[in-house]
Design a protein around this motif. Sequence first.
Motif, PDB file in Angstrom:
ATOM      1  N   PHE A 151      13.713  -0.704   5.215  1.00  0.00           N
ATOM      2  CA  PHE A 151      14.982  -1.327   4.885  1.00  0.00           C
ATOM      3  C   PHE A 151      16.085  -0.278   4.837  1.00  0.00           C
ATOM      4  N   ASP A 152      17.194  -0.609   5.492  1.00  0.00           N
ATOM      5  CA  ASP A 152      18.370   0.268   5.488  1.00  0.00           C
ATOM      6  C   ASP A 152      18.007   1.691   5.929  1.00  0.00           C
ATOM      7  N   HIS A 153      17.188   1.789   6.981  1.00  0.00           N
ATOM      8  CA  HIS A 153      16.775   3.063   7.593  1.00  0.00           C
ATOM      9  C   HIS A 153      15.970   3.948   6.645  1.00  0.00           C
ATOM     10  N   GLY A 154      15.335   3.340   5.648  1.00  0.00           N
ATOM     11  CA  GLY A 154      14.497   4.090   4.727  1.00  0.00           C
ATOM     12  C   GLY A 154      13.112   4.339   5.312  1.00  0.00           C
ATOM     13  N   PRO A 155      12.167   4.787   4.503  1.00  0.00           N
ATOM     14  CA  PRO A 155      10.808   5.063   4.991  1.00  0.00           C
ATOM     15  C   PRO A 155      10.047   3.757   5.269  1.00  0.00           C
ATOM     16  N   TRP A 156       9.033   3.867   6.122  1.00  0.00           N
ATOM     17  CA  TRP A 156       8.189   2.706   6.402  1.00  0.00           C
ATOM     18  C   TRP A 156       7.362   2.354   5.174  1.00  0.00           C
ATOM     19  N   GLU A 157       7.280   1.065   4.871  1.00  0.00           N
ATOM     20  CA  GLU A 157       6.433   0.552   3.792  1.00  0.00           C
ATOM     21  C   GLU A 157       5.263  -0.195   4.433  1.00  0.00           C
ATOM     22  N   VAL A 158       4.043   0.113   3.994  1.00  0.00           N
ATOM     23  CA  VAL A 158       2.840  -0.466   4.587  1.00  0.00           C
ATOM     24  C   VAL A 158       2.271  -1.542   3.671  1.00  0.00           C
ATOM     25  N   SER A 159       1.847  -2.647   4.282  1.00  0.00           N
ATOM     26  CA  SER A 159       1.184  -3.728   3.534  1.00  0.00           C
ATOM     27  C   SER A 159       0.021  -4.258   4.351  1.00  0.00           C
ATOM     28  N   VAL A 160      -1.023  -4.663   3.668  1.00  0.00           N
ATOM     29  CA  VAL A 160      -2.138  -5.340   4.329  1.00  0.00           C
ATOM     30  C   VAL A 160      -2.111  -6.793   3.867  1.00  0.00           C
ATOM     31  N   GLY A 161      -2.452  -7.694   4.789  1.00  0.00           N
ATOM     32  CA  GLY A 161      -2.312  -9.094   4.444  1.00  0.00           C
ATOM     33  C   GLY A 161      -3.439  -9.972   4.945  1.00  0.00           C
TER      34      GLY A 161
ATOM     35  N   ARG B 281       0.843  -1.201   0.000  1.00  0.00           N
ATOM     36  CA  ARG B 281       0.000   0.000   0.000  1.00  0.00           C
ATOM     37  C   ARG B 281       0.879   1.252   0.000  1.00  0.00           C
ATOM     38  N   PRO B 282       1.508   1.546  -1.142  1.00  0.00           N
ATOM     39  CA  PRO B 282       2.378   2.726  -1.204  1.00  0.00           C
ATOM     40  C   PRO B 282       1.613   4.034  -1.074  1.00  0.00           C
ATOM     41  N   ASP B 283       0.285   3.976  -1.201  1.00  0.00           N
ATOM     42  CA  ASP B 283      -0.541   5.181  -1.095  1.00  0.00           C
ATOM     43  C   ASP B 283      -0.796   5.593   0.351  1.00  0.00           C
ATOM     44  N   VAL B 284      -0.389   4.771   1.298  1.00  0.00           N
ATOM     45  CA  VAL B 284      -0.710   5.004   2.710  1.00  0.00           C
ATOM     46  C   VAL B 284       0.485   5.610   3.438  1.00  0.00           C
ATOM     47  N   GLU B 285       0.243   6.701   4.152  1.00  0.00           N
ATOM     48  CA  GLU B 285       1.270   7.303   5.002  1.00  0.00           C
ATOM     49  C   GLU B 285       0.889   7.026   6.443  1.00  0.00           C
ATOM     50  N   LEU B 286       1.437   5.950   6.979  1.00  0.00           N
ATOM     51  CA  LEU B 286       1.131   5.517   8.335  1.00  0.00           C
ATOM     52  C   LEU B 286       2.398   4.909   8.923  1.00  0.00           C
ATOM     53  N   THR B 287       2.598   5.084  10.224  1.00  0.00           N
ATOM     54  CA  THR B 287       3.774   4.524  10.887  1.00  0.00           C
ATOM     55  C   THR B 287       3.325   3.679  12.082  1.00  0.00           C
ATOM     56  N   PRO B 288       4.147   2.745  12.518  1.00  0.00           N
ATOM     57  CA  PRO B 288       3.797   1.908  13.675  1.00  0.00           C
ATOM     58  C   PRO B 288       4.103   2.620  14.988  1.00  0.00           C
ATOM     59  N   HIS B 289       3.379   3.705  15.248  1.00  0.00           N
ATOM     60  CA  HIS B 289       3.698   4.577  16.373  1.00  0.00           C
ATOM     61  C   HIS B 289       2.967   4.193  17.666  1.00  0.00           C
ATOM     62  N   ALA B 290       2.051   3.217  17.599  1.00  0.00           N
ATOM     63  CA  ALA B 290       1.264   2.881  18.789  1.00  0.00           C
ATOM     64  C   ALA B 290       0.972   1.385  18.815  1.00  0.00           C
TER      65      ALA B 290
ATOM     66  N   LEU C  88      -3.700   0.526  16.271  1.00  0.00           N
ATOM     67  CA  LEU C  88      -3.835   1.410  15.115  1.00  0.00           C
ATOM     68  C   LEU C  88      -5.203   1.196  14.464  1.00  0.00           C
ATOM     69  N   GLU C  89      -5.798   2.301  14.020  1.00  0.00           N
ATOM     70  CA  GLU C  89      -7.037   2.246  13.239  1.00  0.00           C
ATOM     71  C   GLU C  89      -6.664   2.480  11.775  1.00  0.00           C
ATOM     72  N   PHE C  90      -7.095   1.550  10.914  1.00  0.00           N
ATOM     73  CA  PHE C  90      -6.784   1.695   9.497  1.00  0.00           C
ATOM     74  C   PHE C  90      -7.968   1.210   8.682  1.00  0.00           C
ATOM     75  N   GLU C  91      -8.527   2.098   7.881  1.00  0.00           N
ATOM     76  CA  GLU C  91      -9.666   1.803   7.009  1.00  0.00           C
ATOM     77  C   GLU C  91     -10.801   1.113   7.770  1.00  0.00           C
ATOM     78  N   GLY C  92     -11.086   1.685   8.948  1.00  0.00           N
ATOM     79  CA  GLY C  92     -12.214   1.201   9.741  1.00  0.00           C
ATOM     80  C   GLY C  92     -11.950  -0.066  10.539  1.00  0.00           C
ATOM     81  N   VAL C  93     -10.717  -0.556  10.527  1.00  0.00           N
ATOM     82  CA  VAL C  93     -10.369  -1.780  11.256  1.00  0.00           C
ATOM     83  C   VAL C  93      -9.368  -1.438  12.351  1.00  0.00           C
ATOM     84  N   THR C  94      -9.552  -2.036  13.535  1.00  0.00           N
ATOM     85  CA  THR C  94      -8.624  -1.836  14.654  1.00  0.00           C
ATOM     86  C   THR C  94      -7.608  -2.970  14.676  1.00  0.00           C
ATOM     87  N   TYR C  95      -6.342  -2.590  14.679  1.00  0.00           N
ATOM     88  CA  TYR C  95      -5.250  -3.561  14.696  1.00  0.00           C
ATOM     89  C   TYR C  95      -4.462  -3.424  15.997  1.00  0.00           C
ATOM     90  N   GLN C  96      -4.063  -4.576  16.545  1.00  0.00           N
ATOM     91  CA  GLN C  96      -3.234  -4.611  17.738  1.00  0.00           C
ATOM     92  C   GLN C  96      -1.821  -5.051  17.363  1.00  0.00           C
TER      93      GLN C  96
END
Length: 201
Positions: A177-187, A116-125, A128-136
């Motif tokens: 990877f290699d201190h780059g930006p976070w990449e988001v994926s849904v699975g 999901r390269p269109d998503v700007e989200l980080t694992p800060h908590a 997380l709420e994402f697209e109406g779903v709560t993730y732990q």
Amino acid sequence: MTVVVLAVAIALVAVIIAVVAVVVALRKNQTKTAPHTPTTPKDPFAPEGDTTGDPRTLKAGDMLDWGVERTWIRGSLRLSQGGFTWTEHFFETDEGKAWLSVEEDPTLELAVWDARPDVELTPHAKTLEFEGVTYQLDEKGSGSYRSEGTTGLKAAGGMDYADYESSDGRLLSFERFDHGPWEVSVGRKVLPGSFTIYPGS
């Protein structure tokens, strides 16, 4: 004459008894010396012998047949953290870039991830709420990778990850990877046997 016949009959019976005794003794001896090979218990759900192929052996060039779609593994990441290892295999679908993750923890666990390269989200908590779903938060950490084939990464380096899961089993993953930006994926989890593997050359 009768005495002679009787003596011959007794001798004949004695010979028969002796032969039977020898045969019985030989059979007992064979039973004692015959090697006993115990049956080794086996996991009935192990992938050995599965005609769909073993996902643990996947590599670039292998074909995946999902029944309605065929695609090829273009590249693989061999990831490790401490003594734990797992793999991610890159392939493309009509929807875009996807990954198949394979790990044993301790049973074989498979998941298909859509980038999901269109998503700007980080694992800060931890939640997380994402697209109406709560993730732990399930687990996070840092490790190293080796790249094979086409992955968009260099041959080897470092990585960070954070994995989340919803109450209904949906997955959300962050990798950098290699201190780059976070990449988001849904699975989503998939079962062994959901696809057939055709090894490449």
